[in-house]
Enzyme design. Structure first.
Site, PDB file in Angstrom:
ATOM      1  N   TYR A  10      -3.745 -12.813  10.589  1.00 27.52           N
ATOM      2  CA  TYR A  10      -5.039 -13.291  10.105  1.00 27.52           C
ATOM      3  C   TYR A  10      -4.973 -13.563   8.616  1.00 27.52           C
ATOM      4  O   TYR A  10      -3.969 -13.292   7.948  1.00 27.52           O
ATOM      5  CB  TYR A  10      -6.144 -12.286  10.437  1.00 27.52           C
ATOM      6  N   ARG A  34       0.422 -17.628   2.216  1.00 25.68           N
ATOM      7  CA  ARG A  34       0.569 -16.320   2.880  1.00 25.68           C
ATOM      8  C   ARG A  34       0.368 -16.447   4.389  1.00 25.68           C
ATOM      9  O   ARG A  34       1.075 -15.814   5.172  1.00 25.68           O
ATOM     10  CB  ARG A  34      -0.416 -15.304   2.280  1.00 25.68           C
ATOM     11  N   LYS A  93       0.449 -10.174   7.429  1.00 28.50           N
ATOM     12  CA  LYS A  93      -0.981  -9.883   7.588  1.00 28.50           C
ATOM     13  C   LYS A  93      -1.309  -9.862   9.085  1.00 28.50           C
ATOM     14  O   LYS A  93      -1.960 -10.756   9.634  1.00 28.50           O
ATOM     15  CB  LYS A  93      -1.839 -10.899   6.807  1.00 28.50           C
ATOM     16  N   GLU A 128      -0.247   1.099  -1.104  1.00 31.03           N
ATOM     17  CA  GLU A 128      -1.496   0.337  -1.271  1.00 31.03           C
ATOM     18  C   GLU A 128      -2.621   1.096  -0.587  1.00 31.03           C
ATOM     19  O   GLU A 128      -2.503   2.293  -0.357  1.00 31.03           O
ATOM     20  CB  GLU A 128      -1.332  -1.078  -0.701  1.00 31.03           C
ATOM     21  N   LEU A 130       0.936  -5.465   1.448  1.00 29.40           N
ATOM     22  CA  LEU A 130       0.507  -6.848   1.626  1.00 29.40           C
ATOM     23  C   LEU A 130       0.482  -7.509   0.244  1.00 29.40           C
ATOM     24  O   LEU A 130      -0.077  -6.929  -0.695  1.00 29.40           O
ATOM     25  CB  LEU A 130      -0.893  -6.902   2.241  1.00 29.40           C
TER      26      LEU A 130
HETATM   27  N1  PDD Z   1      -7.699  -7.150   3.248  1.00 29.94           N
HETATM   28  N2  PDD Z   1      -3.635  -4.768   1.343  1.00 29.94           N
HETATM   29  C1  PDD Z   1      -4.168  -4.745   2.580  1.00 29.94           C
HETATM   30  C2  PDD Z   1      -3.577  -3.833   3.586  1.00 29.94           C
HETATM   31  C3  PDD Z   1      -5.254  -5.590   2.892  1.00 29.94           C
HETATM   32  O1  PDD Z   1      -5.767  -5.583   4.120  1.00 29.94           O
HETATM   33  C4  PDD Z   1      -5.793  -6.432   1.877  1.00 29.94           C
HETATM   34  C5  PDD Z   1      -6.936  -7.367   2.131  1.00 29.94           C
HETATM   35  C6  PDD Z   1      -5.211  -6.408   0.600  1.00 29.94           C
HETATM   36  C7  PDD Z   1      -5.708  -7.287  -0.513  1.00 29.94           C
HETATM   37  O2  PDD Z   1      -5.373  -8.637  -0.272  1.00 29.94           O
HETATM   38  P1  PDD Z   1      -6.252  -9.819  -0.892  1.00 29.94           P
HETATM   39  O3  PDD Z   1      -6.319  -9.562  -2.339  1.00 29.94           O
HETATM   40  O4  PDD Z   1      -5.488 -11.044  -0.565  1.00 29.94           O
HETATM   41  O5  PDD Z   1      -7.612  -9.766  -0.247  1.00 29.94           O
HETATM   42  C8  PDD Z   1      -4.129  -5.567   0.378  1.00 29.94           C
HETATM   43  C9  PDD Z   1      -8.683  -8.109   3.657  1.00 29.94           C
HETATM   44  C10 PDD Z   1      -9.739  -8.353   2.643  1.00 29.94           C
HETATM   45  C11 PDD Z   1      -9.214  -7.719   5.024  1.00 29.94           C
HETATM   46  O6  PDD Z   1      -8.430  -7.187   5.793  1.00 29.94           O
HETATM   47  O7  PDD Z   1     -10.367  -7.999   5.319  1.00 29.94           O
END
Ligand code: PDD
Length: 283
Positions: free
Chosen positions: A32, A51, A145, A177, A201
């Site tokens: 996703y 990504r 992701k 993270e 991620l």
């Molecule tokens: N999640 N690490 C993880 C495990 C995440 O699920 C996310 C984002 C991030 C931050 O990534 P970004 O800056 O690209 O949003 C880091 C999204 C918001 C979600 O699962 O809804």
């Protein structure tokens, strides 16, 4: 709620449906992407597309759309939301097949879905939150992701049970993270965040914040740091597309920056708000 994009069609949410034999449903066999839109304009669309492409490649699903097609789908979805302030959710699974078998057939047609939800981009920096240090129980391909988020969900539930906003995860004493965010710490004026590898991620917000730090003249180290380092940090914050820059005031019972908003965190949170997109996504 705006319409749902499903396999090339626009459907009302109550009508949009996929097969119970979809491998996303049976195996979480899919990936996703989450893209924030600010009044109709996405932040770093090309990076989100890259990504998405990497996640698809990593699990051998062909990308069903070009960058321009994805952008057009996302824009249409965002326009269905008030002020076009929208969080776009994209999901691609390997497709449906019967009978259920672990090894996928070669010729499946991916299931492609995208939806939008309303959000309000923060106008001021949020107050510091408490996060809970926990063991990272997830798999070793956190760079994909994946829609398989059971580990993340269990961790989030446990953190919530402790009254924490989010877990902060460690593997062998090294910070990785959060369940849905990346982490940063500040020590002696230097901004640290774990390097991009298979344990995190590669957050788009993370990279955006790093570029803002460079512009602000804040020294940056993309370098692993330990739990001990973190506990001695001057400041700590987390980032994600939906949270932007979120200050951390407590790690468990340990106060960071006297549980107050630290100056570098505030500088970056402000710089983030100033850098929000105000024009077309692609040159
Ligand atoms: N999640 N690490 C993880 C495990 C995440 O699920 C996310 C984002 C991030 C931050 O990534 P970004 O800056 O690209 O949003 C880091 C999204 C918001 C979600 O699962 O809804």
């Amino acid at each position: 709620m705006s319409l749902v994009y499903l396999n090339g069609q626009w459907q009302r949410p109550e009508e949009a449906a996929v097969s119970v034999f979809d491998r996303g449903f049976l195996f979480a066999d899919g990936i996703y992407e989450v893209v924030p839109f600010y009044q109709g304009y996405p932040l770093e669309f090309e990076a989100h597309f890259a990504r998405l492409e990497n996640s698809l490649q990593a699990i051998n699903i062909p990308n069903p759309h070009t960058q321009t097609e994805w952008l057009s789908i996302c824009q249409t979805l965002a326009e269905g939301i008030a002020n076009a302030n929208a969080i776009i959710y994209i999901q691609v699974t390997r497709g449906a097949e019967y009978p259920r078998q672990h090894l996928p057939s070669n010729s499946l047609t991916p299931t492609v879905m995208a939806t939008a939800s309303a959000w309000t981009p923060p106008e001021t920096t949020a107050p510091p939150v408490r996060v809970e240090l926990m063991d990272d129980i997830r798999w070793l391909r956190c760079d994909i992701k994946s829609i398989s988020l059971l580990g993340n969900i269990l961790l989030k539930q446990q953190a919530a049970q402790c009254g924490a906003f989010e877990p902060i995860l460690q593997r062998a004493g090294r910070i990785t993270e959060g369940a849905s965010c990346n982490y940063f710490m500040v020590k002696n004026g230097v901004l640290f965040t774990p390097p991009k590898d298979n344990l995190i991620l590669p957050g788009i917000t993370r990279d955006w914040v790093l570029s803002l730090a460079h512009q602000c003249g804040i020294p940056v180290e993309e370098q692993a740091f330990s739990v001990d380092d973190l506990m001695q940090a001057d400041e700590c914050f987390l980032t994600s597309s939906t949270r932007e820059v979120q200050p951390v005031g407590f790690i468990g019972e340990t106060a960071i920056a006297n549980a107050k908003l630290g100056p570098i965190t505030e500088q970056l949170a402000q710089a983030f708000r100033m850098s929000r997109p105000q024009g077309p996504a692609l040159a």
